[in-house]
Scaffold this motif. Structure first.
Motif, mmCIF file in Angstrom:
data_model
loop_
_atom_site.group_PDB
_atom_site.id
_atom_site.type_symbol
_atom_site.label_atom_id
_atom_site.label_comp_id
_atom_site.label_asym_id
_atom_site.label_seq_id
_atom_site.Cartn_x
_atom_site.Cartn_y
_atom_site.Cartn_z
ATOM 1 N N LEU A 1 0.828 -1.200 0.000
ATOM 2 C CA LEU A 1 0.000 0.000 0.000
ATOM 3 C C LEU A 1 0.868 1.258 0.000
ATOM 4 C CD1 LEU A 1 -2.768 1.395 0.206
ATOM 5 C CD2 LEU A 1 -2.614 1.134 2.699
ATOM 6 N N ASP A 2 1.993 1.224 0.713
ATOM 7 C CA ASP A 2 2.890 2.383 0.764
ATOM 8 C C ASP A 2 3.335 2.808 -0.632
ATOM 9 O OD1 ASP A 2 2.761 2.766 3.424
ATOM 10 O OD2 ASP A 2 4.723 1.933 3.906
ATOM 11 N N TYR B 1 1.717 2.507 -3.506
ATOM 12 C CA TYR B 1 0.637 3.206 -4.216
ATOM 13 C C TYR B 1 0.408 4.605 -3.636
ATOM 14 C CZ TYR B 1 -0.259 -1.360 -6.247
ATOM 15 O OH TYR B 1 -0.121 -2.551 -6.917
ATOM 16 N N LEU B 2 0.526 4.728 -2.319
ATOM 17 C CA LEU B 2 0.371 6.044 -1.701
ATOM 18 C C LEU B 2 1.496 6.985 -2.145
ATOM 19 C CD1 LEU B 2 -0.645 5.015 1.935
ATOM 20 C CD2 LEU B 2 -2.113 6.053 0.201
ATOM 21 N N LYS B 3 2.711 6.453 -2.219
ATOM 22 C CA LYS B 3 3.841 7.266 -2.669
ATOM 23 C C LYS B 3 3.670 7.658 -4.144
ATOM 24 C CE LYS B 3 6.342 7.452 1.077
ATOM 25 N NZ LYS B 3 6.432 8.725 1.822
ATOM 26 N N CYS B 4 3.086 6.770 -4.933
ATOM 27 C CA CYS B 4 2.821 7.087 -6.342
ATOM 28 C C CYS B 4 1.870 8.275 -6.445
ATOM 29 C CB CYS B 4 2.224 5.883 -7.071
ATOM 30 S SG CYS B 4 3.422 4.605 -7.513
ATOM 31 N N ILE B 5 0.820 8.261 -5.641
ATOM 32 C CA ILE B 5 -0.142 9.367 -5.646
ATOM 33 C C ILE B 5 0.540 10.651 -5.187
ATOM 34 C CG2 ILE B 5 -2.296 10.243 -4.670
ATOM 35 C CD1 ILE B 5 -3.192 7.307 -4.368
ATOM 36 N N GLN B 6 1.318 10.550 -4.107
ATOM 37 C CA GLN B 6 2.053 11.712 -3.601
ATOM 38 C C GLN B 6 2.983 12.290 -4.668
ATOM 39 O OE1 GLN B 6 4.053 10.526 0.074
ATOM 40 N NE2 GLN B 6 3.072 12.221 1.129
ATOM 41 N N LEU C 1 -1.530 12.700 2.821
ATOM 42 C CA LEU C 1 -1.240 11.297 2.494
ATOM 43 C C LEU C 1 -0.092 10.736 3.327
ATOM 44 C CD1 LEU C 1 -1.602 11.291 -1.407
ATOM 45 C CD2 LEU C 1 -3.008 10.040 0.226
ATOM 46 N N GLU C 2 0.764 11.617 3.817
ATOM 47 C CA GLU C 2 1.901 11.154 4.617
ATOM 48 C C GLU C 2 1.431 10.480 5.904
ATOM 49 O OE1 GLU C 2 5.911 10.371 5.121
ATOM 50 O OE2 GLU C 2 4.843 11.175 3.385
ATOM 51 N N PHE D 1 -0.877 8.407 6.106
ATOM 52 C CA PHE D 1 -1.267 7.034 5.789
ATOM 53 C C PHE D 1 -0.077 6.173 5.417
ATOM 54 C CE2 PHE D 1 -4.937 9.681 5.003
ATOM 55 C CZ PHE D 1 -5.946 8.986 5.651
ATOM 56 N N ASN D 2 1.080 6.826 5.192
ATOM 57 C CA ASN D 2 2.289 6.063 4.943
ATOM 58 C C ASN D 2 2.834 5.547 6.270
ATOM 59 O OD1 ASN D 2 2.599 6.335 2.095
ATOM 60 N ND2 ASN D 2 3.148 8.480 2.426
#
Length: 274
Positions: free
Chosen positions: A156-157, A159-164, A214-215, A217-218
């Motif tokens: 999941l990290d 995908y979250l970093k991709c969005i960020q 978003l950070e 949720f990382n």
């Protein structure tokens, strides 16, 4: 002083600065995912960015014969050739899957620059899509390639970093589009052309809030939040917001080509020193 100005101009025009920005984001990815120093992928991205950006910037003008090969451009052409050789050198040091994905992004770059279909414009001139192609390529090159080459598990990290990362590049490009508003072809349908400068800036501020949010949720391995990354993300968001606030058509080209593109480098340096 004159020599310094010439060197600085070459540094910007030859895409070394934007190459360093990409390099910095690769190093940030390696830091975020605890990847031990992977020099080949970082150097591949650095030299690949130089070649790609110089190709995009100068190819269309050269083919249209609107670009005279002045001494500086000849030097940039030679410099880009040697950079291309180094791209090939580092390419063969990458994992097979990384090579395949890198070729895919090379294809997108070519599509962005060259008209593949008869009587059709290249992707750079497709209405409203330029900003998405640029952001997607930066995410792929600076985030996906280092992860693939290090064989890091996709969680999941990631995908979250991709969005960020996508939001980061998207907002930085918004600043470019505001600065270039008066000179851009109306058919490009850039964001400021579609919704105006004021709404573009508001969009940028909202995206930066999401970028920072978003950070939360990382997570690290123990799913515990670390204060320092949050502070760094917040600082970067504020810096970009200030660049966005003061962006207007009267700004020098170095406002974006040097200062705005320095944001990833600054972020990486902050991580190194802190």
């Amino acid at each position: 002083m004159k020599l310094f100005k010439q060197l600085f101009k070459f540094y910007i025009n030859s895409s070394i600065h934007v190459g360093l920005s990409c390099y910095a984001l690769v190093r940030m990815t390696q830091h975020m995912f605890h990847i031990s120093s992977d020099k080949p992928i970082a150097d591949f991205v650095f030299f690949g960015t130089i070649v790609g950006y110089n190709f995009v910037k100068y190819d269309a003008l050269a083919r249209a014969k609107k670009l005279k090969m002045r001494k500086e451009l000849k030097i940039i052409a030679v410099f880009s050739f040697f950079a291309l050789l180094l791209v090939g050198f580092y390419f063969f040091q990458l994992q097979r899957i990384t090579q395949i994905v890198a070729i895919a992004f090379l294809s997108i770059t070519l599509l962005y620059t060259l008209p593949f279909f008869p009587n059709k414009k290249n992707a750079r001139n497709w209405a409203g899509v330029k900003i998405y192609i640029v952001a997607l390529c930066w995410v792929g090159v600076t985030l996906a390639l280092p992860i693939l080459n290090a064989d890091v598990s996709i969680t999941l990290d990631f995908y979250l970093k991709c969005i960020q990362r996508f939001i980061l590049i998207f907002v930085l490009v918004l600043i470019f589009e505001i600065i270039d508003l008066a000179n851009d072809d109306p058919h490009l349908q850039t964001v400021p052309q579609q919704i105006g400068v004021r709404r573009t800036k508001m969009l940028g501020y909202v995206l930066l809030i999401i970028f920072f949010g978003l950070e939360f949720f990382n997570s690290n391995v123990n799913f515990q939040f670390s204060l320092l990354p949050l502070l760094l993300i917040f600082a970067i968001a504020i810096i970009i917001a200030l660049f966005l606030l003061f962006a207007n058509g009267k700004r020098s080209k170095y406002y974006t080509s040097f200062w705005v593109e320095s944001v990833p480098i600054l972020w990486w340096l902050m991580v190194l020193f802190l």
